[in-house]
Write a protein that holds these residues in place. Sequence first.
Motif, PDB file in Angstrom:
ATOM      1  N   GLU A   6       0.836  -1.198   0.000  1.00  0.00           N
ATOM      2  CA  GLU A   6       0.000   0.000   0.000  1.00  0.00           C
ATOM      3  C   GLU A   6       0.871   1.249   0.000  1.00  0.00           C
ATOM      4  N   SER A   7       0.346   2.310  -0.568  1.00  0.00           N
ATOM      5  CA  SER A   7       1.013   3.598  -0.543  1.00  0.00           C
ATOM      6  C   SER A   7      -0.039   4.688  -0.682  1.00  0.00           C
ATOM      7  N   GLY A   8       0.383   5.923  -0.418  1.00  0.00           N
ATOM      8  CA  GLY A   8      -0.512   7.060  -0.607  1.00  0.00           C
ATOM      9  C   GLY A   8      -1.083   7.643   0.666  1.00  0.00           C
ATOM     10  N   GLY A   9      -0.795   7.019   1.783  1.00  0.00           N
ATOM     11  CA  GLY A   9      -1.292   7.555   3.040  1.00  0.00           C
ATOM     12  C   GLY A   9      -0.568   8.834   3.431  1.00  0.00           C
ATOM     13  N   GLY A  10      -1.085   9.484   4.474  1.00  0.00           N
ATOM     14  CA  GLY A  10      -0.449  10.705   4.932  1.00  0.00           C
ATOM     15  C   GLY A  10      -1.357  11.487   5.840  1.00  0.00           C
ATOM     16  N   LEU A  11      -0.965  12.734   6.075  1.00  0.00           N
ATOM     17  CA  LEU A  11      -1.733  13.642   6.916  1.00  0.00           C
ATOM     18  C   LEU A  11      -2.525  14.591   6.018  1.00  0.00           C
ATOM     19  N   VAL A  12      -3.804  14.717   6.278  1.00  0.00           N
ATOM     20  CA  VAL A  12      -4.663  15.585   5.475  1.00  0.00           C
ATOM     21  C   VAL A  12      -5.653  16.281   6.401  1.00  0.00           C
ATOM     22  N   GLN A  13      -6.067  17.464   6.023  1.00  0.00           N
ATOM     23  CA  GLN A  13      -7.041  18.201   6.818  1.00  0.00           C
ATOM     24  C   GLN A  13      -8.449  17.666   6.570  1.00  0.00           C
ATOM     25  N   PRO A  14      -9.338  17.840   7.519  1.00  0.00           N
ATOM     26  CA  PRO A  14     -10.732  17.437   7.294  1.00  0.00           C
ATOM     27  C   PRO A  14     -11.281  18.094   6.026  1.00  0.00           C
ATOM     28  N   GLY A  15     -12.011  17.300   5.258  1.00  0.00           N
ATOM     29  CA  GLY A  15     -12.532  17.773   3.979  1.00  0.00           C
ATOM     30  C   GLY A  15     -11.598  17.513   2.814  1.00  0.00           C
ATOM     31  N   GLY A 119      -1.463  -6.639   2.786  1.00  0.00           N
ATOM     32  CA  GLY A 119      -0.346  -5.719   2.747  1.00  0.00           C
ATOM     33  C   GLY A 119       0.040  -5.293   4.150  1.00  0.00           C
ATOM     34  N   GLN A 120       1.039  -4.436   4.237  1.00  0.00           N
ATOM     35  CA  GLN A 120       1.561  -4.021   5.545  1.00  0.00           C
ATOM     36  C   GLN A 120       0.824  -2.814   6.116  1.00  0.00           C
ATOM     37  N   GLY A 121       0.025  -2.154   5.289  1.00  0.00           N
ATOM     38  CA  GLY A 121      -0.766  -1.024   5.748  1.00  0.00           C
ATOM     39  C   GLY A 121      -0.116   0.315   5.469  1.00  0.00           C
ATOM     40  N   THR A 122      -0.963   1.341   5.380  1.00  0.00           N
ATOM     41  CA  THR A 122      -0.500   2.714   5.220  1.00  0.00           C
ATOM     42  C   THR A 122      -1.331   3.609   6.128  1.00  0.00           C
ATOM     43  N   GLN A 123      -0.673   4.521   6.810  1.00  0.00           N
ATOM     44  CA  GLN A 123      -1.343   5.357   7.809  1.00  0.00           C
ATOM     45  C   GLN A 123      -2.044   6.535   7.132  1.00  0.00           C
ATOM     46  N   VAL A 124      -3.288   6.734   7.503  1.00  0.00           N
ATOM     47  CA  VAL A 124      -4.049   7.914   7.085  1.00  0.00           C
ATOM     48  C   VAL A 124      -4.455   8.667   8.339  1.00  0.00           C
ATOM     49  N   THR A 125      -4.085   9.933   8.393  1.00  0.00           N
ATOM     50  CA  THR A 125      -4.425  10.775   9.533  1.00  0.00           C
ATOM     51  C   THR A 125      -5.160  12.002   9.034  1.00  0.00           C
TER      52      THR A 125
END
Length: 128
Positions: A6-15, A119-125
């Motif tokens: 997996e890829s593409g995770g990250g920190l994003v603002q609400p909305g 998969g190993q996972g990707t963090q979404v915050t």
Amino acid sequence: QLQLVESGGGLVQPGGSLRLSCAASGFTLANYVIAWFRQAPGKEREGVSCISSTGLTTYYADSVKGRFTISRDNAKNTVYLQMNSLKPEDTAIYYCAADLPRITTIRAMCVIPNFRSWGQGTQVTVSS
């Protein structure tokens, strides 16, 4: 050996939006049902979305319906999860999983015990 990354995770603002990718190697993705699951801190892993091997049938959990879109590009051996209108409660580790279509309906297939490759996972915050 069957592998999912997996890829593409990250920190994003609400909305905001993110697009997760699940790249497969060691097998032909076109033969498999692919699922996205997520696990938030202190909570059980839950199903988010599934897509049939052909891509013609999809399933979404009620919590993400209308905001998330699952798709696949079998030529690239990759499945995507487009996540829009993200909310803080979407914060979790997102995992993709694969298995052969052993159950007729995508809704019935889209549960954890039916998937043997992960998969190993990707963090979404999602946070301001």
